[in-house]
Design an enzyme around this catalytic site. Structure first.
Site, mmCIF file in Angstrom:
data_model
loop_
_atom_site.group_PDB
_atom_site.id
_atom_site.type_symbol
_atom_site.label_atom_id
_atom_site.label_comp_id
_atom_site.label_asym_id
_atom_site.label_seq_id
_atom_site.Cartn_x
_atom_site.Cartn_y
_atom_site.Cartn_z
ATOM 1 N N TYR A 38 -5.366 2.059 9.217
ATOM 2 C CA TYR A 38 -6.430 2.625 10.054
ATOM 3 C C TYR A 38 -7.333 3.597 9.291
ATOM 4 O O TYR A 38 -8.149 4.301 9.903
ATOM 5 C CB TYR A 38 -5.795 3.343 11.262
ATOM 6 N N ASP A 45 8.648 5.525 7.565
ATOM 7 C CA ASP A 45 8.151 4.936 8.809
ATOM 8 C C ASP A 45 7.002 5.810 9.276
ATOM 9 O O ASP A 45 7.128 7.035 9.346
ATOM 10 C CB ASP A 45 9.231 4.842 9.884
ATOM 11 N N LYS A 94 -6.773 11.637 -0.698
ATOM 12 C CA LYS A 94 -5.872 11.293 0.416
ATOM 13 C C LYS A 94 -4.465 11.806 0.139
ATOM 14 O O LYS A 94 -3.814 12.383 1.002
ATOM 15 C CB LYS A 94 -5.848 9.777 0.645
ATOM 16 N N HIS A 154 0.847 -1.213 0.000
ATOM 17 C CA HIS A 154 0.000 0.000 0.000
ATOM 18 C C HIS A 154 0.875 1.252 0.000
ATOM 19 O O HIS A 154 0.588 2.231 -0.682
ATOM 20 C CB HIS A 154 -0.910 0.030 1.232
ATOM 21 N N LYS A 155 1.944 1.204 0.795
ATOM 22 C CA LYS A 155 2.877 2.342 0.797
ATOM 23 C C LYS A 155 3.523 2.497 -0.570
ATOM 24 O O LYS A 155 3.687 3.614 -1.069
ATOM 25 C CB LYS A 155 3.995 2.112 1.827
ATOM 26 N N HIS A 185 -0.137 12.742 5.646
ATOM 27 C CA HIS A 185 1.160 12.824 6.320
ATOM 28 C C HIS A 185 2.287 12.444 5.352
ATOM 29 O O HIS A 185 3.324 13.083 5.299
ATOM 30 C CB HIS A 185 1.152 11.898 7.539
HETATM 31 P P1 ITT Z 1 7.625 -1.188 6.069
HETATM 32 O O1 ITT Z 1 8.274 -1.091 7.426
HETATM 33 O O2 ITT Z 1 8.124 -2.343 5.254
HETATM 34 O O3 ITT Z 1 7.693 0.117 5.309
HETATM 35 P P2 ITT Z 1 5.166 -1.371 7.618
HETATM 36 O O4 ITT Z 1 3.718 -1.442 7.259
HETATM 37 O O5 ITT Z 1 5.683 -2.346 8.651
HETATM 38 O O6 ITT Z 1 6.040 -1.493 6.268
HETATM 39 P P3 ITT Z 1 5.584 0.838 9.442
HETATM 40 O O7 ITT Z 1 6.395 0.091 10.421
HETATM 41 O O8 ITT Z 1 5.997 2.249 9.083
HETATM 42 O O9 ITT Z 1 5.490 0.094 8.040
HETATM 43 O O10 ITT Z 1 4.086 0.869 9.983
HETATM 44 C C1 ITT Z 1 3.138 1.676 9.376
HETATM 45 C C2 ITT Z 1 1.759 1.327 9.909
HETATM 46 O O11 ITT Z 1 1.091 2.523 10.324
HETATM 47 C C3 ITT Z 1 0.902 0.718 8.816
HETATM 48 O O12 ITT Z 1 1.019 -0.686 8.766
HETATM 49 C C4 ITT Z 1 -0.487 1.186 9.210
HETATM 50 O O13 ITT Z 1 -0.999 0.373 10.222
HETATM 51 C C5 ITT Z 1 -0.214 2.574 9.807
HETATM 52 N N1 ITT Z 1 -0.243 3.610 8.756
HETATM 53 C C6 ITT Z 1 0.785 4.405 8.346
HETATM 54 N N2 ITT Z 1 0.400 5.214 7.354
HETATM 55 C C7 ITT Z 1 -0.876 4.924 7.105
HETATM 56 C C8 ITT Z 1 -1.821 5.403 6.179
HETATM 57 O O14 ITT Z 1 -1.524 6.311 5.268
HETATM 58 N N3 ITT Z 1 -3.052 4.890 6.215
HETATM 59 C C9 ITT Z 1 -3.373 3.946 7.120
HETATM 60 N N4 ITT Z 1 -2.556 3.420 8.017
HETATM 61 C C10 ITT Z 1 -1.303 3.902 8.014
#
Ligand code: ITT
Length: 198
Positions: free
Chosen positions: A156, A73, A177, A11-12, A182
């Site tokens: 979320y 992150d 979005k 998704h990222k 952020h």
């Molecule tokens: P990488 O570390 O591989 O990048 P991850 O999903 O583990 O992937 P993070 O540790 O940064 O990444 O955790 C981010 C979490 O925060 C993500 O899994 C969501 O639960 C929440 N999150 C961050 N940005 C978000 C967004 O734009 N929309 C919804 N939830 C988000």
């Protein structure tokens, strides 16, 4: 400028690629066998730098010259939960998936007697390359509710209503979005650094 994304979250990857349209973007699994990166930093910046550094260090010397590594992150900080889940957003529930993380968030608020709360998302973008290490932050303010609404986005988003809106992020389009998030804000700052490095 050629950028390698240091994230395993699809998704990222989608959002980052959309927000970095003017750059040549690759994901780290196009060059490296995916590996675990322990996210043991005490804040978003430490974790973002850990991820970008780990991928950069795993590149060969030619790739290090050709690419900049970019990581994200991010997480959600909820006021009535004293800022949790914060850096633990991805692994809030035991199962550590989006659906169970949302269920846990609603139940943690309910335990404290709340149906909603002010909250904010944070994203830290880290850049690591031969020119050095950089990081930027972006914040989106809003509130979380106890009922999921909408199908778009991830994490979320179905529980988060951005400030000034009456819909959750999951009810907004990807473009909407991406114009307030952020991640968008942190990347706007990161793009200034990228332009100067170019
Ligand atoms: P990488 O570390 O591989 O990048 P991850 O999903 O583990 O992937 P993070 O540790 O940064 O990444 O955790 C981010 C979490 O925060 C993500 O899994 C969501 O639960 C929440 N999150 C961050 N940005 C978000 C967004 O734009 N929309 C919804 N939830 C988000």
């Amino acid at each position: 400028m050629k950028i390698i994304l240091a994230t395993s979250n699809p998704h990222k990857v989608l959002e980052l690629k959309e927000l970095l349209k003017d750059f040549e973007i690759y994901t780290f699994d196009e060059f490296l066998t995916p590996f675990e990166i322990e996210e043991n930093g005490k804040n978003f910046k430490e974790n973002a730098l850990l991820k970008a550094r780990a991928v950069f260090e795993a590149l060969d010397e030619k790739q290090k010259k050709d690419f900049i590594v970019l990581s994200d992150d991010s997480g959600l900080c909820v006021d009535v939960l004293e800022g949790r889940p914060g850096v633990y957003s991805a692994r809030f529930s035991e199962q550590g998936d989006d659906k169970n993380n949302r269920i846990k968030l609603v139940s943690e608020m309910a335990k404290k007697g709340f149906k909603e709360s002010k909250a904010h998302y944070v994203a830290c973008i880290a850049l690591v390359g031969l020119m050095g290490e950089f990081s930027t932050h972006g914040i989106m303010h809003g509130r979380v509710i106890d009922t999921q609404k909408g199908e778009n986005g991830f994490g979320y988003d179905a529980l988060f209503i951005p400030k000034g809106f009456d819909k959750t992020l999951a009810q907004l389009s990807a473009d909407e979005k991406n114009s307030i998030s952020h991640r968008f804000k942190a990347l706007e700052l990161a793009k200034i650094i990228l332009k100067i490095l170019n």
